[in-house]
Design an enzyme around this catalytic site. Sequence first.
Site, PDB file in Angstrom:
ATOM      1  N   ASP A   1     -22.352   1.396  -2.034  1.00 54.74           N
ATOM      2  CA  ASP A   1     -21.017   1.891  -2.387  1.00 54.74           C
ATOM      3  C   ASP A   1     -20.367   1.013  -3.447  1.00 54.74           C
ATOM      4  O   ASP A   1     -19.754   1.498  -4.399  1.00 54.74           O
ATOM      5  CB  ASP A   1     -20.117   1.930  -1.142  1.00 54.74           C
ATOM      6  CG  ASP A   1     -20.734   2.759  -0.023  1.00 54.74           C
ATOM      7  OD1 ASP A   1     -21.699   3.494  -0.290  1.00 54.74           O
ATOM      8  OD2 ASP A   1     -20.246   2.657   1.111  1.00 54.74           O
TER       9      ASP A   1
ATOM     10  N   SER B   1       0.852  -1.188   0.000  1.00 48.10           N
ATOM     11  CA  SER B   1       0.000   0.000   0.000  1.00 48.10           C
ATOM     12  C   SER B   1       0.884   1.233   0.000  1.00 48.10           C
ATOM     13  O   SER B   1       1.697   1.425   0.901  1.00 48.10           O
ATOM     14  CB  SER B   1      -0.912   0.016   1.230  1.00 48.10           C
ATOM     15  OG  SER B   1      -1.386   1.336   1.436  1.00 48.10           O
TER      16      SER B   1
ATOM     17  N   SER C   1     -16.197   6.694   0.440  1.00 50.67           N
ATOM     18  CA  SER C   1     -16.101   5.249   0.252  1.00 50.67           C
ATOM     19  C   SER C   1     -14.799   4.801  -0.393  1.00 50.67           C
ATOM     20  O   SER C   1     -14.783   4.094  -1.402  1.00 50.67           O
ATOM     21  CB  SER C   1     -17.299   4.712  -0.528  1.00 50.67           C
ATOM     22  OG  SER C   1     -17.435   3.358  -0.179  1.00 50.67           O
TER      23      SER C   1
ATOM     24  N   SER D   1     -13.177   2.640   0.930  1.00 48.39           N
ATOM     25  CA  SER D   1     -13.147   1.192   1.155  1.00 48.39           C
ATOM     26  C   SER D   1     -13.777   0.434  -0.015  1.00 48.39           C
ATOM     27  O   SER D   1     -13.221  -0.558  -0.477  1.00 48.39           O
ATOM     28  CB  SER D   1     -13.817   0.830   2.471  1.00 48.39           C
ATOM     29  OG  SER D   1     -15.084   1.434   2.558  1.00 48.39           O
TER      30      SER D   1
HETATM   31  C1  GLA Z   1     -22.066   3.626   4.456  1.00 49.87           C
HETATM   32  C2  GLA Z   1     -22.387   2.212   3.963  1.00 49.87           C
HETATM   33  C3  GLA Z   1     -23.465   2.235   2.883  1.00 49.87           C
HETATM   34  C4  GLA Z   1     -24.675   3.051   3.313  1.00 49.87           C
HETATM   35  C5  GLA Z   1     -24.242   4.397   3.879  1.00 49.87           C
HETATM   36  C6  GLA Z   1     -25.379   5.174   4.484  1.00 49.87           C
HETATM   37  O1  GLA Z   1     -21.473   4.368   3.430  1.00 49.87           O
HETATM   38  O2  GLA Z   1     -21.227   1.609   3.451  1.00 49.87           O
HETATM   39  O3  GLA Z   1     -23.829   0.909   2.551  1.00 49.87           O
HETATM   40  O4  GLA Z   1     -25.470   2.344   4.224  1.00 49.87           O
HETATM   41  O5  GLA Z   1     -23.249   4.266   4.886  1.00 49.87           O
HETATM   42  O6  GLA Z   1     -26.283   5.550   3.507  1.00 49.87           O
END
Ligand code: GLA
Length: 384
Positions: free
Chosen positions: A170, A67, A124, A126
Amino acid sequence: MSDLDALRREFRQRFGAEPRVFRAPGRVNLIGGHVDYNDGWVLPLAINRDCFVLAGPRGDGLLRVRSREFGETVEAALPSKPSAEHHWSHYIFGVAWALGEADVPVVGADLLIASDVPTGGGLSSSAALEVSVGLALSSLAGTRLDATALARACQRAENEFVGMRCGIMDQLAACYGRRDHALLIDCRTLAVHPVPLDSTRVRVIVANTMTRHALAASEYNRRRRECEEAVRRISAARPGVTALRDVTWEQIEALAASWPDPIRRRARHVTTEIARVRAAAEALERGEYETLGRLMLEAHHSLDEDYQVSSAELNLMVELAGELPGVLGSRMTGGGFGGSTVHLVRAAAEDFFAPELARRYEARTGIRPEITDCLPADGANEIT
Ligand code: GLA
């Protein structure tokens, strides 16, 4: 954007082979907070920030991962179970494990990972990591997974390997993103419908509060249990209801009057939020950005008051944005308890909005926020 030539060079030096290169984007959700795991609809867009994975096969079944961001190399045999302590590599080993469970004949590999998606900022990073690694490992295995199967495997990795019970929004956004479009996703059927988003008229700006509360993951899982509790109570009276998606607030309001306060509030948020997403998607289809913006602000208040996943910093950012010219709507985005807000801003106002919001937030908190201008981008692919 990361310099791909430099990354290729680094891979050759480190692993002595020519890599294949894969990418997957981060995402921001315009509206539909905490409804994906209630089978609802969401309206995210993949954004122009990527996680890159450079990959080459190994003959010995080992997965060796470097990484860039963490300046660390980790290596393990496949598949392996994670240690209790949280570590970035769990996302990667988790994806390798979940692909194996989906009958992908995962082979050993060298991976170099470099991401432009800010970590912990609600964009996101991740899912971008999971999906780019999933695409890399399935491609090295010679398997072409369809995008929905890839998203599912990545969600499973996060649910069962990392221990975060996230929904599927996501991962689907990272797979199905479309340039110049937001995505209306039905989280029950997993149907994805791209809706144009005209960047010459409006911009999507994300403001990272630079705060993150330690409770975020445990509170997220608690919200899921509270929603399950609401469904149990409804299905006793209305058999056939399997998710909050199956009812409107009007249908359950009388029933919910006797429930414990948090359960009633959670159900009210989810059912009204689903209705807001439907209205928002229609507004977006018609290019009615003012309506979309108004719904985003309503969504924020519902997430704050009924779902109780906002924070003082998120509320402040939304309040400060509301004082600026050209902003159509604002809300917290992602799981909450810190992280980021998303703002829909008239394109002509953007140049003033971003630095002014940063200045006002810093003046009030002493924290310099990170502001990202997000353009709707394509989903994951191999770069050839
Ligand atoms: C995080 C989760 C998603 C969703 C959002 C809230 O990003 O990974 O799946 O539930 O929270 O909308």
